[in-house]
Structure formats: structure tokens, C-alpha cells
Design a protein around this motif. Sequence first.
Motif, PDB file in Angstrom:
ATOM      1  N   MET A 111       0.622  -0.986  -0.208  1.00  0.00           N
ATOM      2  CA  MET A 111      -0.113   0.389  -0.125  1.00  0.00           C
ATOM      3  C   MET A 111       0.990   0.969  -0.189  1.00  0.00           C
ATOM      4  SD  MET A 111      -3.379  -1.147  -0.322  1.00  0.00           S
ATOM      5  CE  MET A 111      -4.415  -0.263   0.294  1.00  0.00           C
ATOM      6  N   PRO A 112       2.107   1.085   1.005  1.00  0.00           N
ATOM      7  CA  PRO A 112       2.728   2.484   1.108  1.00  0.00           C
ATOM      8  C   PRO A 112       3.661   2.634  -0.403  1.00  0.00           C
ATOM      9  CG  PRO A 112       3.270   1.241   2.173  1.00  0.00           C
ATOM     10  CD  PRO A 112       2.686   0.038   2.005  1.00  0.00           C
ATOM     11  N   LYS A 113       3.738   1.706  -1.376  1.00  0.00           N
ATOM     12  CA  LYS A 113       3.567   2.057  -2.741  1.00  0.00           C
ATOM     13  C   LYS A 113       2.769   1.971  -3.631  1.00  0.00           C
ATOM     14  CE  LYS A 113       7.283  -0.974  -2.307  1.00  0.00           C
ATOM     15  NZ  LYS A 113       7.248  -1.940  -0.894  1.00  0.00           N
ATOM     16  N   MET A 114       1.935   2.194  -3.533  1.00  0.00           N
ATOM     17  CA  MET A 114       0.554   2.536  -4.387  1.00  0.00           C
ATOM     18  C   MET A 114       0.216   4.308  -4.237  1.00  0.00           C
ATOM     19  SD  MET A 114      -0.087  -0.569  -6.093  1.00  0.00           S
ATOM     20  CE  MET A 114      -1.484   0.414  -6.721  1.00  0.00           C
ATOM     21  N   LEU A 115       0.659   4.613  -2.414  1.00  0.00           N
ATOM     22  CA  LEU A 115      -0.076   6.139  -2.494  1.00  0.00           C
ATOM     23  C   LEU A 115       1.248   6.930  -3.452  1.00  0.00           C
ATOM     24  CD1 LEU A 115      -1.361   7.377  -0.216  1.00  0.00           C
ATOM     25  CD2 LEU A 115       0.596   7.081   1.337  1.00  0.00           C
ATOM     26  N   LEU A 116       2.223   6.407  -4.194  1.00  0.00           N
ATOM     27  CA  LEU A 116       3.421   7.218  -5.021  1.00  0.00           C
ATOM     28  C   LEU A 116       2.910   6.749  -6.334  1.00  0.00           C
ATOM     29  CD1 LEU A 116       6.804   7.662  -3.546  1.00  0.00           C
ATOM     30  CD2 LEU A 116       4.426   8.911  -3.146  1.00  0.00           C
ATOM     31  N   ILE A 117       2.456   5.543  -6.494  1.00  0.00           N
ATOM     32  CA  ILE A 117       2.608   4.841  -8.413  1.00  0.00           C
ATOM     33  C   ILE A 117       1.438   5.755  -8.631  1.00  0.00           C
ATOM     34  CG2 ILE A 117       2.156   3.083  -9.414  1.00  0.00           C
ATOM     35  CD1 ILE A 117       4.096   1.160  -7.223  1.00  0.00           C
ATOM     36  N   LEU A 172      -4.725   5.290   2.376  1.00  0.00           N
ATOM     37  CA  LEU A 172      -4.182   6.260   3.391  1.00  0.00           C
ATOM     38  C   LEU A 172      -5.190   5.401   5.094  1.00  0.00           C
ATOM     39  CD1 LEU A 172      -1.984   8.509   3.306  1.00  0.00           C
ATOM     40  CD2 LEU A 172      -3.337   9.865   3.489  1.00  0.00           C
ATOM     41  N   ALA A 173      -5.808   5.395   4.869  1.00  0.00           N
ATOM     42  CA  ALA A 173      -6.513   5.092   6.156  1.00  0.00           C
ATOM     43  C   ALA A 173      -6.041   3.912   6.604  1.00  0.00           C
ATOM     44  CB  ALA A 173      -8.409   5.152   6.428  1.00  0.00           C
ATOM     45  N   VAL A 174      -6.309   2.735   6.189  1.00  0.00           N
ATOM     46  CA  VAL A 174      -5.698   1.296   5.881  1.00  0.00           C
ATOM     47  C   VAL A 174      -3.474   2.046   6.362  1.00  0.00           C
ATOM     48  CG1 VAL A 174      -4.501  -0.833   5.241  1.00  0.00           C
ATOM     49  CG2 VAL A 174      -6.781  -0.233   4.211  1.00  0.00           C
ATOM     50  N   LEU A 175      -3.168   2.151   5.742  1.00  0.00           N
ATOM     51  CA  LEU A 175      -1.532   2.874   6.696  1.00  0.00           C
ATOM     52  C   LEU A 175      -2.019   3.219   8.018  1.00  0.00           C
ATOM     53  CD1 LEU A 175      -0.656   3.942   2.837  1.00  0.00           C
ATOM     54  CD2 LEU A 175      -0.174   1.828   3.825  1.00  0.00           C
ATOM     55  N   PHE A 176      -2.336   4.260   7.713  1.00  0.00           N
ATOM     56  CA  PHE A 176      -2.429   5.306   9.529  1.00  0.00           C
ATOM     57  C   PHE A 176      -3.327   4.099  10.188  1.00  0.00           C
ATOM     58  CE2 PHE A 176      -0.259   9.058   9.519  1.00  0.00           C
ATOM     59  CZ  PHE A 176      -0.995   9.640   8.152  1.00  0.00           C
ATOM     60  N   GLU A 177      -4.051   3.266   9.716  1.00  0.00           N
ATOM     61  CA  GLU A 177      -4.634   1.747  10.963  1.00  0.00           C
ATOM     62  C   GLU A 177      -3.690   0.840  11.209  1.00  0.00           C
ATOM     63  OE1 GLU A 177      -7.360   2.159  12.467  1.00  0.00           O
ATOM     64  OE2 GLU A 177      -7.160   0.172  13.898  1.00  0.00           O
ATOM     65  N   LEU A 178      -3.010   0.582  10.247  1.00  0.00           N
ATOM     66  CA  LEU A 178      -1.831  -0.503  10.302  1.00  0.00           C
ATOM     67  C   LEU A 178      -0.761   0.294  11.297  1.00  0.00           C
ATOM     68  CD1 LEU A 178      -1.288  -1.973   6.907  1.00  0.00           C
ATOM     69  CD2 LEU A 178      -1.804  -3.299   9.369  1.00  0.00           C
ATOM     70  N   LYS A 179      -0.271   1.387  11.621  1.00  0.00           N
ATOM     71  CA  LYS A 179       0.688   2.260  12.059  1.00  0.00           C
ATOM     72  C   LYS A 179       0.404   2.232  14.011  1.00  0.00           C
ATOM     73  CE  LYS A 179       4.066   3.573  10.406  1.00  0.00           C
ATOM     74  NZ  LYS A 179       5.795   2.879  11.061  1.00  0.00           N
ATOM     75  N   LYS A 180      -1.132   1.873  14.128  1.00  0.00           N
ATOM     76  CA  LYS A 180      -1.155   2.265  15.290  1.00  0.00           C
ATOM     77  C   LYS A 180      -1.116   0.936  15.940  1.00  0.00           C
ATOM     78  CE  LYS A 180      -6.009   3.895  14.872  1.00  0.00           C
ATOM     79  NZ  LYS A 180      -7.829   3.471  15.220  1.00  0.00           N
ATOM     80  N   PRO A 181      -0.247   1.525  17.595  1.00  0.00           N
ATOM     81  CA  PRO A 181       0.370   0.112  18.548  1.00  0.00           C
ATOM     82  C   PRO A 181      -0.521  -1.088  18.380  1.00  0.00           C
ATOM     83  CG  PRO A 181      -0.057   2.041  19.664  1.00  0.00           C
ATOM     84  CD  PRO A 181      -0.567   1.989  18.444  1.00  0.00           C
ATOM     85  N   ARG A 182      -2.280  -0.728  17.806  1.00  0.00           N
ATOM     86  CA  ARG A 182      -3.049  -2.570  18.378  1.00  0.00           C
ATOM     87  C   ARG A 182      -3.803  -2.293  17.256  1.00  0.00           C
ATOM     88  NH1 ARG A 182      -4.490  -4.450  24.006  1.00  0.00           N
ATOM     89  NH2 ARG A 182      -4.849  -5.640  22.722  1.00  0.00           N
ATOM     90  N   PRO A 183      -3.268  -2.264  15.811  1.00  0.00           N
ATOM     91  CA  PRO A 183      -4.766  -1.989  14.386  1.00  0.00           C
ATOM     92  C   PRO A 183      -5.689  -2.524  14.919  1.00  0.00           C
ATOM     93  CG  PRO A 183      -2.333  -2.294  13.387  1.00  0.00           C
ATOM     94  CD  PRO A 183      -2.738  -2.298  15.485  1.00  0.00           C
ATOM     95  N   ASN A 184      -6.641  -2.106  14.381  1.00  0.00           N
ATOM     96  CA  ASN A 184      -8.604  -2.774  14.190  1.00  0.00           C
ATOM     97  C   ASN A 184      -8.577  -3.960  12.586  1.00  0.00           C
ATOM     98  OD1 ASN A 184     -11.339  -4.085  13.605  1.00  0.00           O
ATOM     99  ND2 ASN A 184     -11.823  -1.890  14.693  1.00  0.00           N
ATOM    100  N   GLY A 185      -8.504  -5.014  12.942  1.00  0.00           N
ATOM    101  CA  GLY A 185      -7.897  -5.703  11.989  1.00  0.00           C
ATOM    102  C   GLY A 185      -9.718  -6.166  10.789  1.00  0.00           C
ATOM    103  N   GLU A 186     -10.460  -5.855  10.901  1.00  0.00           N
ATOM    104  CA  GLU A 186     -12.368  -6.188  10.892  1.00  0.00           C
ATOM    105  C   GLU A 186     -12.082  -4.283   9.893  1.00  0.00           C
ATOM    106  OE1 GLU A 186     -14.725  -4.178  12.015  1.00  0.00           O
ATOM    107  OE2 GLU A 186     -16.095  -5.508   9.951  1.00  0.00           O
ATOM    108  N   ARG A 187     -11.400  -3.355  10.659  1.00  0.00           N
ATOM    109  CA  ARG A 187     -11.547  -2.251   9.852  1.00  0.00           C
ATOM    110  C   ARG A 187     -10.854  -2.809   8.789  1.00  0.00           C
ATOM    111  NH1 ARG A 187      -9.780   2.035  13.483  1.00  0.00           N
ATOM    112  NH2 ARG A 187     -12.196   0.950  14.480  1.00  0.00           N
TER     113      ARG A 187
END
Lengths: 219, 151
Positions: A111-117, A172-187
Amino acid sequence: MTDTAVEHVVHGEAPPAGEPASTPPPGAGGHGPPPVPNFNIVPVRALPIVAVVLIGLVVAISTNNLWALTFFHVAGGGLWTSLDLFLGLVLGPIMGSMTIPARVEFTTKFMPKMLLIMPTLVAMTLGAGFQLARHVGNLEATYPHHGWIVASMVIVGVMSVIALGLLEPANLAVLFELKKPRPNGERIGRLMKVFIYTAGITGLMQIATILIMTFLASR
Amino acid sequence: MTTATDTLPPGFGEPDAEDLRQADLPPVMPVAIVTLALIVSGGIVVAAQYGRIAHLTIPTVLLGLAAVLLLVNAVLIARIKAFAWPVFFRVLGWAMLAYAVIAGILEYVFVYDHTPARLLALFTAMLVLFATDVPLMLSYSVARWQPLDAT
């Protein structure tokens, strides 16, 4: 993925105060929480490549070089379409059948690569396309197939709204969710579905654009 | 996409604090998407008239509506009490920078092509709204899912 690369874990629930991030969620029943590798939301090392492409685009426009404009338009459009279709029709179903840890690891690398590509390809295709159409006279209202040009503009307009209003925010929301200490997998799953489905829809709409463009190029 | 719910650990799908907060949030995303659709429609109406005397009434109305909706959205966001503001402004700043570059390239094309003054003014206003609306969507869609104390 090495243990040192594991920064935090994915949970379905908010963590109780003071609980370490590696503790499984209540009721996890022996399922370990999927680890999330460390990653950068924006791959900074790829920014010079984006800059080179954008500078090339500006040079192509400012010199009105027919080959350069055609290259940026055709190469950008081809890659944009292929990526969208590949994402929606090939990668999406594969990701859906992957295990959660595999999906999380793939997402953090992809996903980070897609953010630029994607924005780079869109800028390439549309910027060069507009200038090319103007340069060869296809944009003129007197052009015999002007209706088809307007139709392609409408399709691209709808695609832009879908891409900028749904696809990119989900990315972008996925990337920020994954950066959380405990991301919400369902989200993350929900947002990834939005990303994959909208990529598929825009990919299919791209086929309509390609049909129009190849029709016009053959006139 | 094939479902993979069989691989989800128990506990997934249960609402967390951010999920519970969603009901209190205003409809920022639908308003922003309509704003973007109005801007894009205005651009298509103008571009479709390229090479002949452009009638600017319809695109100007579309632009005006988009500006009003963008303003409404800004007010809606400003009135949110519980929100991850630091994350919102951080993403907004970087996204505005990125979209200023994109809008700048497009503006360059219009200036380079000697676009007539009235048309150029209209396109410029559209680009300003575009370069504000999209970052607003991006920053809101990130901040809405962040804990209130996130930085």
C-alpha cells in the motif's frame, strides 16, 4: 519477516489500559494476533523517482514534443489500467483468500508504494493526454469525433471522483490503521475491500476509455 | 473478493472506541465527494467547449456550488468536538502540499497554452477548490479512525 521487524500487532478490540501490545485479545482462543512489520506510510526513497517523472512530464508539455507527450500519455494510461485491473480482478481475490498475517504483511509492503504510484500515473496520463489532444487538434469543438472526446472526459471524470473520493482515502486510512499500536483488523479488511473494489471498477471503466482512444487513434 | 472470515481470530469485528464515535460524526465524506464531482463536472463542461466561444454560466454555477459545499464541510469539521485533530492537521498539511504540486502542474499547462483570462480564472478557482477538497477528504478519512490522543 524477522522478529525484529515486528513492531506491533493487529487486534480486533481496543486495548485495555496498560496492557502490552503483544497480549492476545480476550477470547482469542489460542489464535496469535497477526504481527505488523515496521513500515513507512510514504516510501521516501521513491520520491526522487516521482520527481523525475513529474519533471519529465513538465518538460514534455513545455516542449510540446509529440513523442514525449504520446509516451507519457500511453505509458501512463497503460500502466494505470493494467494496475487497476490487476488489483481488482487478480490481486483482490487472492488477498481475500490469504491468511490475516500474510494479508497484513502484504498490505504494509504494497500500500505505501501504491500511495506514490497511482497519483503519479494519473498525473502522467491526464496531464500529457490533455496537452496531446490540444496539440493534435482533437480537443477542438470542430473535431469530427468531438463527442467521443467528451465521452472519454466524462468517464475519466467519474473515475477521478471514485479514485480520489473512495480509493485514495481508503489506502491512506489502512496505512494509518496499521501504524496504530493495536490496529483493528476488521476495519483494515473493510477498507481494503473498498480499495480493491474501487480499483476494479475504475479498471473496468478504463477499458471503455481505451476503446474510445484506440477508435480515435485509428481514424 | 473471496471471504476469509474463517481465518479471522475471535474478537475481530467487535466495535472499538473509534467505531462507536462514527455515529456522532457529520457527513463530511459524502459532501466532499459531491464537491469534487461538481468541480470535475465544471472542468468537463469548459474543456468540452475548447476552441469555440465558451459559455461560462454553467461551470461558474457548478464552481459556486462546490465552493459553498466546501465551506459547509469546513464548518462541519470545525464543529466536531471529539476528533484526532493533530493527525487531521498533519495529514492535511502534507496532502495539501502534494496536491498543490499536482494543481500547479495543471495550472502551468493552462498558462502555457495561453488560456484566455476568464477561462484561466475559472480553471484556477477550480484547481484551488480541488487542491483543498481532496486533502480534506484524505485527512478526515484518516483522522476519523484515530484515537483522540493520537498525534
